[in-house]
Design an enzyme around this catalytic site. Structure first.
Site, PDB file in Angstrom:
ATOM      1  N   PHE A 181      40.279  33.135  47.446  1.00 52.56           N
ATOM      2  CA  PHE A 181      40.255  31.872  48.157  1.00 52.56           C
ATOM      3  C   PHE A 181      40.657  30.713  47.263  1.00 52.56           C
ATOM      4  O   PHE A 181      40.198  30.600  46.119  1.00 52.56           O
ATOM      5  CB  PHE A 181      38.835  31.568  48.666  1.00 52.56           C
ATOM      6  CG  PHE A 181      38.482  32.208  49.967  1.00 52.56           C
ATOM      7  CD1 PHE A 181      38.728  31.567  51.165  1.00 52.56           C
ATOM      8  CD2 PHE A 181      37.890  33.462  49.989  1.00 52.56           C
ATOM      9  CE1 PHE A 181      38.390  32.153  52.373  1.00 52.56           C
ATOM     10  CE2 PHE A 181      37.546  34.063  51.189  1.00 52.56           C
ATOM     11  CZ  PHE A 181      37.799  33.398  52.391  1.00 52.56           C
ATOM     12  N   ASP A 182      41.458  29.828  47.821  1.00 55.19           N
ATOM     13  CA  ASP A 182      41.481  28.456  47.340  1.00 55.19           C
ATOM     14  C   ASP A 182      40.130  27.857  47.733  1.00 55.19           C
ATOM     15  O   ASP A 182      39.533  28.266  48.733  1.00 55.19           O
ATOM     16  CB  ASP A 182      42.623  27.698  48.017  1.00 55.19           C
ATOM     17  CG  ASP A 182      42.527  26.206  47.810  1.00 55.19           C
ATOM     18  OD1 ASP A 182      42.494  25.769  46.639  1.00 55.19           O
ATOM     19  OD2 ASP A 182      42.452  25.480  48.817  1.00 55.19           O
ATOM     20  N   VAL A 183      39.646  26.890  46.968  1.00 53.70           N
ATOM     21  CA  VAL A 183      38.302  26.358  47.232  1.00 53.70           C
ATOM     22  C   VAL A 183      38.339  24.979  47.884  1.00 53.70           C
ATOM     23  O   VAL A 183      37.769  24.757  48.954  1.00 53.70           O
ATOM     24  CB  VAL A 183      37.466  26.323  45.940  1.00 53.70           C
ATOM     25  CG1 VAL A 183      36.106  25.675  46.185  1.00 53.70           C
ATOM     26  CG2 VAL A 183      37.289  27.741  45.387  1.00 53.70           C
ATOM     27  N   THR A 217      39.810  24.304  51.493  1.00 56.30           N
ATOM     28  CA  THR A 217      39.616  25.538  52.248  1.00 56.30           C
ATOM     29  C   THR A 217      38.138  25.796  52.521  1.00 56.30           C
ATOM     30  O   THR A 217      37.745  26.072  53.648  1.00 56.30           O
ATOM     31  CB  THR A 217      40.219  26.724  51.481  1.00 56.30           C
ATOM     32  OG1 THR A 217      41.596  26.456  51.200  1.00 56.30           O
ATOM     33  CG2 THR A 217      40.116  28.018  52.283  1.00 56.30           C
ATOM     34  N   ILE A 223      43.880  33.549  50.580  1.00 58.60           N
ATOM     35  CA  ILE A 223      43.551  32.638  51.680  1.00 58.60           C
ATOM     36  C   ILE A 223      43.501  31.214  51.143  1.00 58.60           C
ATOM     37  O   ILE A 223      42.860  30.948  50.125  1.00 58.60           O
ATOM     38  CB  ILE A 223      42.200  33.010  52.310  1.00 58.60           C
ATOM     39  CG1 ILE A 223      42.237  34.449  52.843  1.00 58.60           C
ATOM     40  CG2 ILE A 223      41.825  32.022  53.413  1.00 58.60           C
ATOM     41  CD1 ILE A 223      40.877  35.061  53.049  1.00 58.60           C
TER      42      ILE A 223
END
Length: 242
Positions: A13-15, A18, A180
């Site tokens: 994941f991008d944080v 997102t 994601i």
């Protein structure tokens, strides 16, 4: 291409943007700051000025730690709007990541995915700020790759290469990793170029990372508007945030 979680052993994941909802906080800070200096500017204009500055500054090498990225962004935005640089306000802006909140669906969505796969963070942030965000998320990532760790910022590739290597050490090959993110520029486009399957969480009303170099080329394999929708699309069972 239909994405199914059963086809993957890890999701990255991008944080920020997102999982952490940073835009309203940035707009509120810059809007209040501009107002105190007699400047009336739409929040979108302030946010886009920040985004342009951020994209440029993150290309500089050696890479700056994220609080210094924010300091430099604040200085550029100050000059763009002809406001004298206030050192105290600049330092307050540099500390804002510690206060940015999580999206309401982040924790339950992450835990639903982690029940079936390893979950990693590939984040353009410093270690201390990410630690604060993980507390807000109430979640521990299996793999963590920050800009501080790799000395670079996405869309450059060190985050992805390092994450792939970390999962390889856990016995997970790159073809079993799904990426994601909310940012077309920093996440979807580089994932495309590296041949990684990717999903785009197009959070309603959010703008950061949707323009600039490479954004128009982005081709996500799946587009959703929330993490709950993502979990439902990947597993067939929606995550319940109630």
């Amino acid at each position: 291409m239909r994405l199914r979680l059963s086809d993957f052993d890890a999701v990255t994941f991008d944080v920020y943007g997102t999982l952490i909802d940073w835009e309203p906080s940035i707009i509120a800070f810059l809007g209040a700051w501009a107002g105190r200096h007699g400047v009336s500017a739409p929040g979108k204009d302030l946010l886009m000025a920040f985004d342009r500055a951020r994209a440029d500054i993150q290309k500089e090498r050696p890479a700056h730690l994220y609080p210094d990225i924010l300091r430099r962004c604040f200085e550029r935005v100050s000059r763009e709007f002809s406001i004298a640089i206030d050192v105290e306000e600049r330092e307050r802006f540099a500390a804002t990541p510690h206060a940015w909140p999580a999206y309401a669906d982040s924790q339950v969505g992450l835990k639903a995915l982690q029940a079936k796969a390893k979950v990693g963070a590939l984040s353009n942030i410093d270690n201390a700020s990410l630690a604060s965000s993980c507390i807000k998320l109430g979640f521990s990532f299996d793999v963590v790759v920050t800009a501080e760790r790799v000395g670079a910022y996405k869309p450059d590739w060190p985050h992805f290469h390092t994450g792939i290597a970390d999962f390889a050490a856990l016995g997970i090959p790159r073809q079993r990793i799904l990426h994601i993110g909310q940012s077309l520029r920093a996440d979807v486009t580089p994932a495309n170029r590296l041949g990684l399957p990717c999903a785009w969480i197009n959070r309603p009303g959010r703008l950061l990372g949707l323009s600039g170099e490479g954004a128009a080329e982005a081709k996500p394999d799946l587009t959703v508007s929330s993490l709950v929708e993502l979990v439902a699309a990947l597993t067939g069972a929606p995550a319940d945030i109630t």
